[in-house]
Design an enzyme around this catalytic site. Structure first.
Site, short mmCIF file in Angstrom:
data_model
loop_
_atom_site.label_atom_id
_atom_site.label_comp_id
_atom_site.label_asym_id
_atom_site.label_seq_id
_atom_site.Cartn_x
_atom_site.Cartn_y
_atom_site.Cartn_z
N GLY A 164 88.00 40.25 17.25
CA GLY A 164 87.93 39.65 16.42
C GLY A 164 89.41 38.24 16.52
O GLY A 164 88.83 37.86 17.74
N GLY A 165 90.22 38.23 15.59
CA GLY A 165 91.13 37.73 15.93
C GLY A 165 91.88 37.51 17.18
O GLY A 165 92.29 36.30 17.50
N GLY B 237 75.59 7.08 36.72
CA GLY B 237 77.05 7.82 36.07
C GLY B 237 77.73 8.70 36.95
O GLY B 237 78.51 8.63 36.58
C1 HXC Z 1 94.10 49.39 12.84
C2 HXC Z 1 92.92 49.51 14.65
C3 HXC Z 1 92.05 48.91 14.73
C4 HXC Z 1 92.21 46.80 13.78
C5 HXC Z 1 92.10 49.80 16.15
N1 HXC Z 1 92.13 50.41 15.22
N2 HXC Z 1 91.58 48.14 15.84
N3 HXC Z 1 93.38 50.15 13.79
N4 HXC Z 1 93.54 48.13 13.11
N5 HXC Z 1 91.54 45.93 13.52
C6 HXC Z 1 93.02 51.60 15.63
C7 HXC Z 1 91.98 52.93 15.71
O1 HXC Z 1 92.13 53.83 14.20
C8 HXC Z 1 92.69 53.74 16.28
O2 HXC Z 1 93.22 54.52 15.85
C9 HXC Z 1 93.20 52.76 17.19
O3 HXC Z 1 93.52 51.86 17.05
C10 HXC Z 1 92.75 53.43 19.22
O4 HXC Z 1 90.79 52.72 18.14
P1 HXC Z 1 89.69 53.31 18.94
O5 HXC Z 1 88.90 52.78 18.06
O6 HXC Z 1 90.35 54.87 19.09
O7 HXC Z 1 89.27 52.73 20.47
P2 HXC Z 1 88.50 52.72 21.64
O8 HXC Z 1 87.23 52.95 21.37
O9 HXC Z 1 88.94 52.61 22.58
O10 HXC Z 1 87.91 51.33 20.49
C11 HXC Z 1 88.45 49.87 20.53
C12 HXC Z 1 87.52 49.21 19.70
C13 HXC Z 1 87.98 50.00 17.99
C14 HXC Z 1 86.32 48.30 20.56
C15 HXC Z 1 89.19 47.82 19.51
O11 HXC Z 1 88.89 49.94 17.83
C16 HXC Z 1 87.35 48.31 17.08
O12 HXC Z 1 85.80 48.48 17.41
N6 HXC Z 1 87.99 48.09 15.78
C17 HXC Z 1 88.12 46.97 15.14
C18 HXC Z 1 87.48 45.37 15.76
C19 HXC Z 1 87.55 44.86 15.43
O13 HXC Z 1 85.75 44.79 14.39
N7 HXC Z 1 88.51 43.83 14.28
C20 HXC Z 1 88.05 42.87 14.06
C21 HXC Z 1 89.14 42.90 13.11
S1 HXC Z 1 88.45 41.28 11.94
P3 HXC Z 1 94.15 55.99 15.69
O14 HXC Z 1 94.91 56.04 15.07
O15 HXC Z 1 92.50 56.80 15.92
O16 HXC Z 1 94.63 55.99 17.38
C22 HXC Z 1 89.86 40.04 12.66
C23 HXC Z 1 89.90 38.95 12.19
C24 HXC Z 1 90.59 37.90 12.48
O17 HXC Z 1 90.44 40.35 13.38
C25 HXC Z 1 90.13 36.16 12.51
C26 HXC Z 1 91.23 34.98 12.48
C27 HXC Z 1 89.87 34.09 13.02
#
Ligand code: HXC
Length: 518
Positions: free
Chosen positions: A172-173, A407
């Site tokens: 994401g961001g 060029g």
């Molecule tokens: C809150 C988050 C989080 C998020 C991960 N966590 N991403 N908490 N917000 N975005 C937390 C999980 O809940 C978990 O908490 C801990 O971090 C570790 O994550 P896991 O999933 O257990 O780890 P892993 O299996 O290594 O996977 C990592 C990951 C996955 C690939 C990053 O967590 C994931 O896909 N996260 C979401 C990614 C995403 O789609 N982000 C986009 C957000 S939108 P606990 O408490 O269990 O330890 C965005 C838009 C901005 O960013 C745009 C600006 C231009």
């Protein structure tokens, strides 16, 4: 125990707790994935004992989804400043053990604080990213936080060097801030960059793809060009960041540090007199030429695995930091295509923004032609490189080794694009195009009219063309080339040119900003 001693004890304890981030269990999980923690990375990056941490006690302010019960001092990012080889840098390292390093509003405030300090104090900023993107529980606040960071990335661009290390999943961001910085380094097998992860991709497009194939280091360093460096380990990645910094100035008002070298400026390399093959269609390895002319043969290549038909990177020459841009005849005959043009133009603009002289080594048969290139906008992309060289005001020293056609001749830092010193080897051919193409255009009718003697006519005209253009003297007679030099003296001649140009001053007309063909 006095109240003051008790207070100090509390501080020590609170610091210790903060240093554990998300706690021992999550640190263990981080290690189990082959990853270091944010603090371990910073310890490796910065000179021992130099780290000055800020905002260690900052906590998020979110109350949604039970977040009011979950607080960690520092809130998922470690920020501050320190030194690398004694030079000041500002740093932030995201801590995956706290909410997956996801970006809260307060985390963004911490990052923005060090970015502002870096700009005010004229020092590079290095971000070590390991983040799940916007913290989902915070909603729009997290998005606003990204906006604040991006705006600072943009305003700091061209003012201080900005370097991004990707040390874990960045989604994401979390990928756009690195994309706005000058250099992005990824670690193979443990770091990923994508807008949306595999699960979202599957639900939107139906495509099955692994994290590695979607946004691993090898994808971004070789296919997309998003990453400038791909390291085999976190240690190697951090060492590369330090190495990179050694070639860069602190900010756009300074020059890169001069380094001591025991490599003699006057070193001649006989190998270079022999390196260009007699057959113009035979390749040779441009890395050998670079290795022969730079100090101690040491070259830090940028975008090593991307658009390999052009080579860009940093070296020292006579102790001065230089940016090298060189066509690679061993790949695609060194032709310029879309990716090579994008790669080199970004590099040229970086060097120009940060007062790093450009040394260009030319052996280019032209732009790659065909529908793939035209549909992909080779015109606009090739124009980027033309633009980058034409606007650059840093010292520009060019050496034409062999082909320099059409060029592509103009683009590769020719005299008319304000090239300062343009040398050519005796093997240089500077012309509108190669002999075969030229004869086919100029004598197509004659050849068609006399098919019996077609090959005879072709060879005769080719010889005439080669006699005229297969040398550097047409260009040298007109002053487009400042001198024809013996290849073995190239190191010496380039360094002497750089010395002359050390105090060069050149302007571009005042404007709000340019309109680079994007
Ligand atoms: C809150 C988050 C989080 C998020 C991960 N966590 N991403 N908490 N917000 N975005 C937390 C999980 O809940 C978990 O908490 C801990 O971090 C570790 O994550 P896991 O999933 O257990 O780890 P892993 O299996 O290594 O996977 C990592 C990951 C996955 C690939 C990053 O967590 C994931 O896909 N996260 C979401 C990614 C995403 O789609 N982000 C986009 C957000 S939108 P606990 O408490 O269990 O330890 C965005 C838009 C901005 O960013 C745009 C600006 C231009």
């Amino acid at each position: 125990m006095s109240i003051q001693t008790e207070n100090i004890q509390k501080l020590v304890e609170r610091r210790e707790k903060a240093r554990l981030g998300g706690g021992a269990k999550r640190i263990e999980a981080q290690h189990a994935k082959g990853k270091m923690t944010a603090r371990e990375r910073l310890a490796l990056l910065l000179d021992e004992g130099s780290f000055e941490e800020y905002d260690m006690f900052v906590q998020h302010r979110c109350t949604n989804f039970g977040m009011d019960k979950e607080h960690f001092d520092g809130d998922g990012v470690v920020t501050g400043c320190g030194t690398i080889d004694g030079r000041l840098v500002y740093v932030f390292a995201q801590d995956f053990t706290v909410s997956g390093g996801s970006l809260s509003k307060t985390m963004s405030e911490k990052i923005c604080k060090v970015m502002d300090m870096a700009v005010r104090n004229g020092a590079p900023v290095i971000g070590l990213n390991d983040s799940g993107g916007a913290r989902i529980q915070e909603g729009i606040d997290a998005l606003a936080g990204y906006g604040e960071i991006f705006e600072r990335n943009i305003l700091a661009s061209g003012v201080i060097p900005q370097i991004s290390g990707i040390f874990g999943p960045c989604a994401g961001g979390a990928v756009y801030s690195p994309a706005l910085t000058d250099f992005t380094l990824m670690v193979k097998n443990t770091s990923y960059m994508f807008l949306t992860g595999p699960a979202v991709v599957k639900s939107v497009t139906g495509e099955d793809v692994t994290q590695e194939d979607l946004g691993g280091a090898s994808v971004h360093s070789s296919k997309s060009g998003v990453a400038h460096f791909a390291a085999s380990s976190e240690e190697e990645g951090i060492a590369t960041i330090k190495d990179l910094l050694s070639f860069l100035p602190q900010n756009n008002m300074e020059e890169a540090p001069r380094v001591e070298t025991s490599d003699p400026v006057s070193r001649v390399e006989d190998l270079l007199n022999e390196i260009v093959p007699d057959n113009p269609n035979k390749a040779y390895d441009m890395y050998k030429v670079i290795g022969c002319i730079v100090d101690d043969g040491r070259f830090l290549e940028v975008h090593k695995d991307y658009a390999k038909n052009i080579i860009v990177g940093f070296a020292h020459m006579g102790g001065r930091s230089v940016g090298i841009v060189a066509n690679q005849p061993a790949i695609l005959a060194g032709a310029l295509d879309i990716n090579a043009s994008r790669k080199a133009s970004r590099f040229v603009r970086f060097c120009d923004a940060f007062n790093i002289p450009l040394v260009t080594l030319v052996d280019v048969p032209g732009f790659l032609c065909g529908t793939t290139q035209e549909y992909g906008a080779i015109i606009t992309n090739g124009a980027k490189l033309l633009y980058a060289y034409g606007e650059a005001t840093v010292p520009k020293v060019t050496v034409t080794l062999r082909k320099s056609y059409g060029g592509a001749h103009i683009v590769m830092s020719c005299k008319q694009l304000r090239g300062d010193i343009n040398y050519a080897w005796p093997s240089a051919n500077i012309a509108v195009m190669g002999a075969d193409g030229a004869v086919n255009v100029l004598y197509a009718k004659d050849i068609k009219a006399d098919p019996e003697h077609a090959s005879e006519i072709f060879e005769k005209k080719k010889k005439e063309y080669n006699d005229l253009f297969s040398n550097p003297y047409q260009a040298a007679q007109k002053g487009y080339i400042d001198d024809v030099i013996e290849p073995r003296n190239t190191r010496f001649r380039v360094i002497r040119a750089l010395e002359q140009l050390a105090l060069k001053k050149q302007d571009i007309p005042a404007k709000k900003h340019d309109n680079l063909p994007l």
